[in-house]
Scaffold this motif. Structure first.
Motif, PDB file in Angstrom:
ATOM      1  N   LEU A  26      96.136  68.500  60.167  1.00 50.72           N
ATOM      2  CA  LEU A  26      96.551  69.997  60.512  1.00 50.72           C
ATOM      3  C   LEU A  26      96.845  70.056  62.045  1.00 50.72           C
ATOM      4  CD1 LEU A  26      94.686  72.248  58.599  1.00 50.72           C
ATOM      5  CD2 LEU A  26      96.873  71.799  58.265  1.00 50.72           C
ATOM      6  N   ILE A  27      95.786  69.336  62.901  1.00 54.00           N
ATOM      7  CA  ILE A  27      95.673  69.126  64.239  1.00 54.00           C
ATOM      8  C   ILE A  27      96.997  68.458  64.814  1.00 54.00           C
ATOM      9  CG2 ILE A  27      94.515  68.793  66.321  1.00 54.00           C
ATOM     10  CD1 ILE A  27      91.689  69.723  64.779  1.00 54.00           C
ATOM     11  N   THR A  28      97.018  67.220  64.229  1.00 49.48           N
ATOM     12  CA  THR A  28      98.019  66.385  64.870  1.00 49.48           C
ATOM     13  C   THR A  28      99.460  66.884  64.563  1.00 49.48           C
ATOM     14  OG1 THR A  28      96.761  64.461  64.134  1.00 49.48           O
ATOM     15  CG2 THR A  28      98.932  63.957  64.479  1.00 49.48           C
ATOM     16  N   GLY A  29      99.602  67.589  63.338  1.00 48.49           N
ATOM     17  CA  GLY A  29     101.058  68.334  63.244  1.00 48.49           C
ATOM     18  C   GLY A  29     101.405  69.306  64.270  1.00 48.49           C
ATOM     19  N   PHE A  30      99.933  70.173  64.644  1.00 50.18           N
ATOM     20  CA  PHE A  30     100.360  71.093  65.464  1.00 50.18           C
ATOM     21  C   PHE A  30     100.654  70.541  67.108  1.00 50.18           C
ATOM     22  CE2 PHE A  30      98.612  73.818  68.742  1.00 50.18           C
ATOM     23  CZ  PHE A  30      99.173  74.933  68.466  1.00 50.18           C
ATOM     24  N   LEU A  31      99.927  69.522  67.281  1.00 47.91           N
ATOM     25  CA  LEU A  31     100.275  68.964  68.766  1.00 47.91           C
ATOM     26  C   LEU A  31     101.480  68.183  68.802  1.00 47.91           C
ATOM     27  CD1 LEU A  31      96.622  67.590  69.307  1.00 47.91           C
ATOM     28  CD2 LEU A  31      97.689  69.320  70.443  1.00 47.91           C
ATOM     29  N   ILE A  32     101.831  67.675  67.702  1.00 52.70           N
ATOM     30  CA  ILE A  32     103.291  67.094  67.774  1.00 52.70           C
ATOM     31  C   ILE A  32     104.338  68.056  67.605  1.00 52.70           C
ATOM     32  CG2 ILE A  32     104.965  65.799  66.237  1.00 52.70           C
ATOM     33  CD1 ILE A  32     102.615  64.264  65.149  1.00 52.70           C
ATOM     34  N   ASP A  33     104.232  69.381  67.149  1.00 56.46           N
ATOM     35  CA  ASP A  33     105.364  70.377  67.106  1.00 56.46           C
ATOM     36  C   ASP A  33     105.259  70.815  68.458  1.00 56.46           C
ATOM     37  OD1 ASP A  33     105.997  69.892  64.402  1.00 56.46           O
ATOM     38  OD2 ASP A  33     104.842  71.295  63.624  1.00 56.46           O
ATOM     39  N   HIS A  34     104.166  70.920  69.110  1.00 53.21           N
ATOM     40  CA  HIS A  34     104.114  71.656  70.276  1.00 53.21           C
ATOM     41  C   HIS A  34     104.035  70.824  71.600  1.00 53.21           C
ATOM     42  CE1 HIS A  34     103.060  74.825  67.269  1.00 53.21           C
ATOM     43  NE2 HIS A  34     103.641  75.686  68.048  1.00 53.21           N
ATOM     44  N   GLY A  35     104.069  69.529  71.421  1.00 53.16           N
ATOM     45  CA  GLY A  35     103.877  68.756  72.796  1.00 53.16           C
ATOM     46  C   GLY A  35     104.294  67.470  72.505  1.00 53.16           C
ATOM     47  N   PHE A  41      98.007  61.872  70.852  1.00 55.77           N
ATOM     48  CA  PHE A  41      97.066  60.702  71.283  1.00 55.77           C
ATOM     49  C   PHE A  41      96.470  61.126  72.418  1.00 55.77           C
ATOM     50  CE2 PHE A  41     100.000  58.166  68.578  1.00 55.77           C
ATOM     51  CZ  PHE A  41      99.026  57.409  67.789  1.00 55.77           C
ATOM     52  N   VAL A  42      96.882  61.643  73.476  1.00 58.18           N
ATOM     53  CA  VAL A  42      96.346  61.716  74.537  1.00 58.18           C
ATOM     54  C   VAL A  42      95.109  62.626  74.684  1.00 58.18           C
ATOM     55  CG1 VAL A  42      96.668  62.623  77.176  1.00 58.18           C
ATOM     56  CG2 VAL A  42      98.316  60.875  75.977  1.00 58.18           C
ATOM     57  N   LEU A  43      95.433  63.985  74.063  1.00 57.02           N
ATOM     58  CA  LEU A  43      94.495  65.004  74.077  1.00 57.02           C
ATOM     59  C   LEU A  43      93.056  64.795  73.539  1.00 57.02           C
ATOM     60  CD1 LEU A  43      93.941  67.926  74.958  1.00 57.02           C
ATOM     61  CD2 LEU A  43      95.233  68.873  73.125  1.00 57.02           C
ATOM     62  N   SER A  48      87.620  63.083  73.566  1.00 57.98           N
ATOM     63  CA  SER A  48      86.483  62.510  73.134  1.00 57.98           C
ATOM     64  C   SER A  48      85.893  61.742  74.095  1.00 57.98           C
ATOM     65  CB  SER A  48      86.887  61.214  72.272  1.00 57.98           C
ATOM     66  OG  SER A  48      87.586  61.874  71.112  1.00 57.98           O
ATOM     67  N   VAL A  49      86.373  61.092  75.095  1.00 57.59           N
ATOM     68  CA  VAL A  49      85.962  60.687  76.382  1.00 57.59           C
ATOM     69  C   VAL A  49      85.067  61.510  76.982  1.00 57.59           C
ATOM     70  CG1 VAL A  49      86.288  59.748  78.548  1.00 57.59           C
ATOM     71  CG2 VAL A  49      87.717  58.974  76.641  1.00 57.59           C
ATOM     72  N   ALA A  50      85.610  62.826  77.138  1.00 61.25           N
ATOM     73  CA  ALA A  50      84.749  63.882  78.017  1.00 61.25           C
ATOM     74  C   ALA A  50      83.286  64.434  77.364  1.00 61.25           C
ATOM     75  CB  ALA A  50      85.661  65.347  77.865  1.00 61.25           C
TER      76      ALA A  50
END
Length: 298
Positions: A26-35, A41-43, A48-50
């Protein structure tokens, strides 16, 4: 007292991780659709690093203290154990690593292939639900969204099985719980070939309950058996075994699916679950402990 209710604590930790697995589509699809796909990958990577840096900063003092002063557990880890205890620990460790490898294949196969399997075996149900959501009966509903939602619901519900398993581990120990979970997977994987729509959805929920419920059991056994520095080493080996099996699973899925389809894949997973059940049957009724023997060594 430190390791009291180990099963429930490991289970709660596992539920959060597997809710992440459930939310990934769900999150991956949302990020692809809006960015775009790069943002997907980046967000998550930056977040995770933070989180890792924040954890290290908050626990820095306690980490330094733990490394500076070896615990009583670590000091006792060199004490002698009886020969029978060593043999029991070796037997249980071999079972843990063997079942970890097979469980990783089962888990990766089910989580990775489930959306594609739903696309094939829940085509009619997904289309009807999509048309109902979109308010039309012409077969033009958004089927992909419905399939992703069904997969998310199965993953989310199945992840809660870890809480039940964690409570049962603390009450009855790993052997009977592990055997029940493995037997559950054998039954549902064997039932899956040939099913479609509602029946396939119900059986998929059954084997995912088993796949998710199995996750905390090996970690529970390691936590109960190993002590001090040995615990960290055994956990390290366990994760090497798990991730090696995970890496080998994707080619396995592609090979079996391309030649024989999902029905054969579920047959393979039923065999893997049966091998897990057979291995678990060899576990002792009580786990051996790495604590030094109370009898003085001669």
């Amino acid at each position: 007292l430190k390791w009291r209710n180990t099963g429930m604590r490991i289970a709660v930790n596992g539920v959060w991780g597997n809710l992440g697995v459930a939310s990934a589509a769900l999150i991956t699809g949302f990020l692809i659709d809006h960015g775009g796909w790069r943002l997907a990958f980046v967000l998550p990577g930056a977040l995770s690093v933070a989180i890792g840096l924040a954890y290290a900063w908050l626990r820095w003092d306690s980490i330094r203290t733990e490394h500076a002063a070896p615990s009583a557990e670590t000091k006792q880890s060199g004490a002698r154990m009886s020969l029978s205890t060593k043999r029991s620990l070796l037997r249980v460790s071999c079972i843990v690593f063997f079942t970890t490898a097979l469980a990783s294949i089962v888990f990766q196969s089910t989580t990775f292939a489930l959306p594609k399997m739903f696309e094939e075996q829940l085509a009619g149900l997904s289309q009807r639900l999509a048309d109902w959501v979109d308010g039309n009966t012409e077969g033009h509903g958004d089927v992909a969204t419905v399939i992703g939602l069904l997969a998310f619901l199965v993953f989310a519900v199945a992840s809660s099985a870890q809480l039940v398993v964690g409570a049962l581990l603390d009450r009855y120990g790993p052997r009977p719980v592990f055997m029940a979970v493995a037997a559950m997977q054998v039954v549902f994987f064997s039932l899956m070939p040939g099913l479609t729509d509602i029946a396939a959805l119900a059986v998929a929920l059954g084997f995912m309950l088993g796949a998710f419920g199995q996750i905390p059991i090996n970690d529970f056994m390691i936590g109960k058996m190993a002590s001090g520095a040995a615990r960290a080493r055994v956990y390290g080996i366990r994760y090497v075994v798990a991730f090696t099996a995970l890496a080998a699973t994707l080619p396995l899925i592609a090979f079996v699916y391309d030649r024989w389809g999902f029905d054969t894949l579920f047959g393979v997973l039923a065999v893997a679950a049966f091998l897990i059940l057979s291995a678990v049957a060899m576990l002792p009724h009580r786990l051996p402990s790495a604590e030094p023997s109370t009898v003085a060594a001669e």
